[in-house]
Design a protein around this motif. Structure first.
Motif, PDB file in Angstrom:
ATOM      1  N   ARG A 217       0.844  -1.075  -0.088  1.00 17.47           N
ATOM      2  CA  ARG A 217      -0.069  -0.079  -0.098  1.00 17.47           C
ATOM      3  C   ARG A 217       1.006   1.371  -0.016  1.00 17.47           C
ATOM      4  O   ARG A 217       1.723   1.488   0.830  1.00 17.47           O
TER       5      ARG A 217
ATOM      6  N   LYS B  65       0.898   2.530  -9.457  1.00 17.40           N
ATOM      7  CA  LYS B  65      -0.174   1.681  -9.966  1.00 17.40           C
ATOM      8  C   LYS B  65       0.278   0.631 -10.786  1.00 17.40           C
ATOM      9  O   LYS B  65      -0.219  -0.499 -10.797  1.00 17.40           O
TER      10      LYS B  65
ATOM     11  N   SER C 102       0.640  -1.672  -7.129  1.00 14.32           N
ATOM     12  CA  SER C 102       0.389  -1.100  -5.525  1.00 14.32           C
ATOM     13  C   SER C 102      -0.936  -0.611  -5.538  1.00 14.32           C
ATOM     14  O   SER C 102      -1.611  -0.582  -6.309  1.00 14.32           O
ATOM     15  N   GLU C 103      -1.542  -0.826  -4.247  1.00 10.81           N
ATOM     16  CA  GLU C 103      -2.626  -0.184  -3.814  1.00 10.81           C
ATOM     17  C   GLU C 103      -2.374   1.538  -3.841  1.00 10.81           C
ATOM     18  O   GLU C 103      -1.526   1.497  -2.785  1.00 10.81           O
TER      19      GLU C 103
ATOM     20  N   THR D  16      -3.049   5.311  -2.592  1.00 13.34           N
ATOM     21  CA  THR D  16      -3.821   6.387  -1.960  1.00 13.34           C
ATOM     22  C   THR D  16      -3.242   7.714  -2.203  1.00 13.34           C
ATOM     23  O   THR D  16      -2.089   7.986  -2.053  1.00 13.34           O
TER      24      THR D  16
ATOM     25  N   ASP E 208      -6.483   4.383  -5.951  1.00 14.65           N
ATOM     26  CA  ASP E 208      -7.699   3.611  -5.537  1.00 14.65           C
ATOM     27  C   ASP E 208      -8.362   4.438  -4.449  1.00 14.65           C
ATOM     28  O   ASP E 208      -9.605   4.198  -4.169  1.00 14.65           O
ATOM     29  N   THR E 209      -7.782   5.249  -3.565  1.00 19.10           N
ATOM     30  CA  THR E 209      -8.578   6.108  -2.393  1.00 19.10           C
ATOM     31  C   THR E 209      -7.954   7.397  -2.591  1.00 19.10           C
ATOM     32  O   THR E 209      -6.740   7.579  -2.846  1.00 19.10           O
TER      33      THR E 209
ATOM     34  N   LYS F 152      -1.762   1.447   7.793  1.00 25.91           N
ATOM     35  CA  LYS F 152      -1.921   1.018   6.435  1.00 25.91           C
ATOM     36  C   LYS F 152      -0.948   0.737   5.594  1.00 25.91           C
ATOM     37  O   LYS F 152      -0.945  -0.053   4.909  1.00 25.91           O
TER      38      LYS F 152
END
Ligand SMILES: [Zn+2]
Ligand SMILES: [Zn+2]
Length: 346
Positions: free
Chosen positions: A177, A195, A199-200, A202, A220-221, A237
């Protein structure tokens, strides 16, 4: 033979204007490049305005250089006339120290920056990319894949590698993350690259205004940090948080959202010291790191990835006559997201 070429140079901290400069004759290891596009980096502005170290005027800045090879020295094996090539923030290093030997030339104590540095080859002050033509040792020239347009490739040579190197070094990828603070010239490329690495992602931004774009770039966020409840519920996180903002950012809440052994990596350069409460680092063995561009092999890896995954920075192509105005807009953050000079207008 040395060659006189057209350029736009800073003649004082206030002004960039047309000037003819001389490029050295090619030695056996050199590549001559007809420059097609040059990105405008905030470092150019700091240098022109003598904000970091003393600048020698007149100076041609620009270290996001994309063009084609027009001639090669007799020992050049990596490039042929006509090849699409790039040059980033450095044009030489000692080649002998442990940093150079390990492909981390950017940390060589004798690394030679693309502009405003002493060129060991001829003793002159290096002059950057706001110019029609440049001569660079083959070891510091990158190949731009066919699938990357030259104008969009230019910003990758500083902004791209600046964010790719930490993501690569701290192993961004599937199952990781990544938080990106700021969605400007650096941040937006960071989102796309993080991305693409799997990876995720934010994005943290002060207002909600960039949410749609961030999601469009692959985030994603999205977290609006001016919201007092922004960090509620985030928990611990993140594996990596990349701070791309060159202004004061309170880091405590970000550090407290890192997982065990997670790292906050600083690539933005705010004018004042960072404020880091020790108790935001201790409980989960977190680190805060700085990082500077990337090595030559790593830069090539980034360009190849961007070609393969079709990662393009968002750019506004401008003529050379617009440079001074572009600088004012960069300083006021009125750019989406990177200016690139069309060198045919020089
Ligand atoms: Zn730069
Ligand atoms: Zn070295």
């Amino acid at each position: 033979m040395s060659k006189e070429v057209k350029a736009w140079a800073a003649t004082s901290p206030e002004k960039i204007e047309p000037l003819r400069i001389t490029r050295r004759a090619l030695d056996d290891e050199d590549v001559a490049i007809d420059i097609k596009f040059a990105g405008i980096c905030h470092s150019d502005i700091h240098t022109v305005r003598s904000e970091w170290k003393k600048t020698e005027y007149p100076l041609v800045v620009g270290h996001e250089i994309a063009g084609t090879v027009s001639a090669v020295g007799k020992n050049v094996t990596k490039f042929n006339v006509g090849d699409r090539v790039g040059v980033g923030c450095m044009v030489n290093s000692c080649r002998k120290c442990e940093n150079c030997k390990e492909g981390e030339e950017q940390y060589c104590l004798n690394m030679v920056e693309t502009y405003n540095a002493k060129d060991p080859k001829d003793g002159t002050i290096t002059q950057g990319g706001y110019s029609k033509y440049i001569v660079v040792d083959q070891a510091f020239v990158l190949t731009i894949p066919e699938s990357l347009p030259l104008d969009k490739a230019a910003p990758l040579l500083c902004a791209g590698i600046t964010v790719f190197s930490p993501l690569n070094h701290w192993h961004a990828g599937p199952g990781k993350r990544v938080g990106i603070i700021g969605l400007g010239g650096l941040g937006h490329v960071a989102v796309k690259i993080a991305k693409a690495l799997g990876s995720e992602v934010t994005v943290f931004s002060q207002t909600a205004s960039k949410k749609e774009l961030a999601l469009q770039f692959g985030a994603d966020t999205y977290v609006t940090t001016s919201d007092p409840k922004a960090f509620d519920g985030l928990g611990r996180k993140f594996d990596i948080i990349l701070n791309t903002v060159s202004a004061k950012v309170p880091l405590e809440k970000y550090l407290s959202s890192l997982r065990r052994d997670g790292s906050l990596i600083q690539v933005g350069v705010p004018p004042e010291p960072l404020q880091i409460p020790p108790f935001s680092l201790l409980p989960q063995r977190n680190g805060i790191h700085g990082t500077l561009i990337g090595g030559i092999a790593e830069t090539q890896k980034m360009l190849d990835l961007c070609g393969e995954k079709q990662i393009f920075p968002e750019i506004e192509v401008v003529p050379a006559s617009y440079i001074n105005e572009a600088y004012d807009r960069v300083v006021k953050s009125q750019v989406k997201f990177r200016f690139v000079i069309d060198v045919s207008t020089i």
